[in-house]
Write an enzyme that holds these catalytic residues in place. Sequence first.
Site, mmCIF file in Angstrom:
data_model
loop_
_atom_site.group_PDB
_atom_site.id
_atom_site.type_symbol
_atom_site.label_atom_id
_atom_site.label_comp_id
_atom_site.label_asym_id
_atom_site.label_seq_id
_atom_site.Cartn_x
_atom_site.Cartn_y
_atom_site.Cartn_z
ATOM 1 N N GLY A 111 63.101 32.933 14.946
ATOM 2 C CA GLY A 111 62.571 34.275 14.714
ATOM 3 C C GLY A 111 62.973 35.250 15.805
ATOM 4 N N ALA A 112 62.727 34.860 17.046
ATOM 5 C CA ALA A 112 63.033 35.747 18.154
ATOM 6 C C ALA A 112 62.898 34.990 19.461
ATOM 7 C CB ALA A 112 62.074 36.937 18.158
ATOM 8 N N GLU B 162 56.571 37.828 21.367
ATOM 9 C CA GLU B 162 57.594 37.777 22.418
ATOM 10 C C GLU B 162 57.149 38.571 23.642
ATOM 11 O OE1 GLU B 162 59.502 35.494 21.739
ATOM 12 O OE2 GLU B 162 59.259 35.483 19.562
ATOM 13 N N HIS C 42 54.685 36.578 25.695
ATOM 14 C CA HIS C 42 55.328 35.511 26.477
ATOM 15 C C HIS C 42 55.631 35.943 27.906
ATOM 16 C CE1 HIS C 42 55.919 31.957 24.102
ATOM 17 N NE2 HIS C 42 56.692 32.493 23.191
HETATM 18 N N1 PHE Z 1 60.619 30.740 22.190
HETATM 19 C C1 PHE Z 1 60.782 31.375 20.924
HETATM 20 C C2 PHE Z 1 59.414 31.862 20.513
HETATM 21 O O1 PHE Z 1 58.575 31.182 20.078
HETATM 22 C C3 PHE Z 1 61.280 30.498 19.832
HETATM 23 C C4 PHE Z 1 62.676 30.004 19.973
HETATM 24 C C5 PHE Z 1 62.919 28.717 20.351
HETATM 25 C C6 PHE Z 1 63.734 30.832 19.688
HETATM 26 C C7 PHE Z 1 64.191 28.218 20.441
HETATM 27 C C8 PHE Z 1 65.016 30.345 19.752
HETATM 28 C C9 PHE Z 1 65.247 29.043 20.123
HETATM 29 O O2 PHE Z 1 59.098 32.958 20.683
HETATM 30 ZN ZN ZN Z 2 56.945 31.674 21.304
#
Ligand code: PHE
Ligand code: ZN
Length: 866
Positions: A262-263, A299, A302
């Site tokens: 997704g992102a 995002e 995060h």
């Molecule tokens: N870390 C991203 C998310 O959850 C997900 C993701 C994982 C995107 C691996 C690309 C590759 O927001």
């Molecule tokens: Zn995430």
Amino acid sequence: MKQPQTIHFRDYQQSDFTITSCLLEFIIDNGSTRVDNVMTIVRQNLNAKEIHLDGEMMDLELLWLNDVLLNEEMYRREEDGIVIPLDADTAQIRVITRIYPDENTALEGLYRSGGIWCTQNEPEGFRRITYFIDRPDVMCTFTTKIIANKAMCPIVLGNGNLVGTATLENGKHLAIWDDPIPKPSYLFALVAGDLGSIHDVFITMSGKKVDLAIYCDRGNEEKCHHAMRSLKKSMAWDEETYGREYDLDVYNIVAVDSFNMGAMENKGLNIFNSHYVLADETSATDGDFMGIESVIAHEYFHNWTGNRITCRNWFELTLKEGLTVFRDQCFSADMNSRLNQRIDDVKSLRERQFVEDAGPTAHPIKPQQFIEINNFYTATVYEKGAEVIRMLHTLLGEDKFRRAMDMYFDHFDGKAVGTEEFLWAMQTQSPIDLTQFKRWYSQERTPTLKISSHYDEVGQRLTLKIVQSIPKDTHGREQLPYAFPFGIGLVDGYGSDMILKSPNAMLLHEGVLWIENGVSELIFEEITMAPRLSLNRNFSAPVKIECAQIDYPFLMAHDTDGFNRYEASHVYAIETLESMMRGEAINPLFIEAFGVILNDASLEMMFKAQLLTLPSINTMMQRQEILDVEAVHTSLEVLKKHLAHTYKEILIREISAIYEPKNSAIDALSMGRRALSNRCLGLLMSLESDPISMMCLNRYRESVNMSSRLAALDLLEIYAPHLAVEALNDFYHQHRDQTLLMNKYFSLLASSYRGGVLERVKELQADEVYDNKVPNLVRALIGSFARNPVAFYDESGKGFAFVADKVIEIDGFNPQIASGLVGAFKNYGRLTIDQKTKMGIELERIKNHPNLSNNVREIVEKILAV
Ligand code: PHE
Ligand code: ZN
């Protein structure tokens, strides 16, 4: 291919060496990119005498240790990297690699999407860019110099702040980006290309100005405004709710068409699947708008839960993902409707996570081992992970949860930690010892609560017996009972909740118990009349409930807990369908209860639409020991027709009262109107009557809003194929140059319950718009087909063979997408002998394919092991 190797949590050790700074120079060109990387190395284990750097899929050109150029005898090449003898507490390593983004079809590391260069490094993509200690507990500062042709790449972006630019000879230019905040390599990002953009600013709570930008393909700029608004709302929400402020001077988001997920939350430079950025009222559905708001928020959140405090190793993935999903769910609830958000979140948990947890790839939210970490970005780690955080939130209550989060941020900012550290912070504020609660992190599968009650009229006491039925794990081992918050209501005859007074239940706060025993017999006193039971209110724990004493019609109409009103309607529909599948007549009481909801003008429309939604085929399939898709599908259609027939006049009246073809606003009321009117139309269309089909076609033609148009198109495809041809054609020609809309087109056709879907899907692969290198298109066409139970489980077995072909083909260039697809075979253990034989042949065929990726192998072997 790397040899499959199981990695165990118990083997985790701190890295012998760490990296404190990384200076990178990228020279981007058509064909290849040169990466010059200077790392400052620090020894952490004084006994270490050599350093291993991860690296794969690239050419190593030059390597220096301090100032010594190393020749090939001076270091060792291994399958997954290089080993350099190093007996010093600090050192500098410089390495020059050449990489080939144009040939990178796996979309990990540096690759090209359309004409744009972009990166994806979580979890282990950075090792495809340069040699590095590519693990999340190695955190360092990055400085990125990017050199590219100015005409081809007027935009060059990196993490952190832009510190300088220059125009060079030969039409090139350079930019230097500096990220002062140490981070793991998986958060590194780079973008170069010719992009359009929109800009805005956000002033943080301490008065700092942050420049915001969203980049996209030129021409799509006007579709970025919803994403920008969502970003600003997210930034404000995290300040208000958690006191967390953004830390850099810029926040950039880039939308690309080719993206595996997704992102991605790269520090200061998020890279998004364009599906989660681009939207306007004529091209996006209401669901798309909501999805964008929530992924932008996810995002952004995060930045604190993931970036500033990151995971010590990938077994701890739920530390950042479960927590961040919980945060984005709360955000969406605050922005929209708390109740509808909860219903949607639980729906998706049950449709995705419960299914996973019941199948061959079940795992705890904190897995103990894996072969391919990419296979663990699952509904379990994300959605069940979020439910576990939510239980802590329910246990602590808003204020203490916030204090515990402050403890977490204060203690671990700048560190790579695990769920133990998170739980330590929660424990500081918790009235209850969390030892037993931690089983949610280590056990798998969904528990069932078997509940019964006895009312003693003379003593005015109610006894509630709750038995935890805990399934064995995937290896057949016993598991232990859980501790969890359990929302309940004892509802009197007027729909009011009685006060809970109990000599032996632990009451967290009004209406919420704390349960820890495998068997509990809870007594409630001063219960003046036999109450109705309202159980697991607001879905307080991610469990299944079995109770024969629920008054569904009553709760549907009267429960003060909105979630349980939905739940009652949902479970009542399931039970009605199951009785039909046993050959019984349609339960008239369900039909009546449905009518009460339909006639209730006081209900908020989106919520009403939820109450009137019948269970999906997948929901019903979950409850079957041996799958019988046909039986489910048939009974669902019979029930729909019966409801439509019974309430035809009301449904038509309801639709004409709320349908607004020219309204495309995305406020709650407008979205609610559309949802409800589409729901009603869906029922009516099952009658397959010409006037209604014409009405549906007109809605496709008249509506300015994409939700309504697509809903109509979908219904035409299923119930009025003669009218669908023209409408589908129209849709295709109107939108063929908009890839996001073509995704919808392919997905609609591949999801159809009509006959002949497989043939159509096969043909559509040759459509000039289709491209199997673009994950969104694969998911739309092939993924939708694999998730279409009617087509996939077709008794010929041709659906299995087709998906197996696609898994093998796609695995050749994008293992992540292939392993996502192979999950379609998860019900292997629950088929009739005939079906199982057919699917087994296909699974063996995949498994025996030469050069199969570890991604697909890990999943196929788990499926075949059942
Ligand atoms: N870390 C991203 C998310 O959850 C997900 C993701 C994982 C995107 C691996 C690309 C590759 O927001
Ligand atoms: Zn995430």
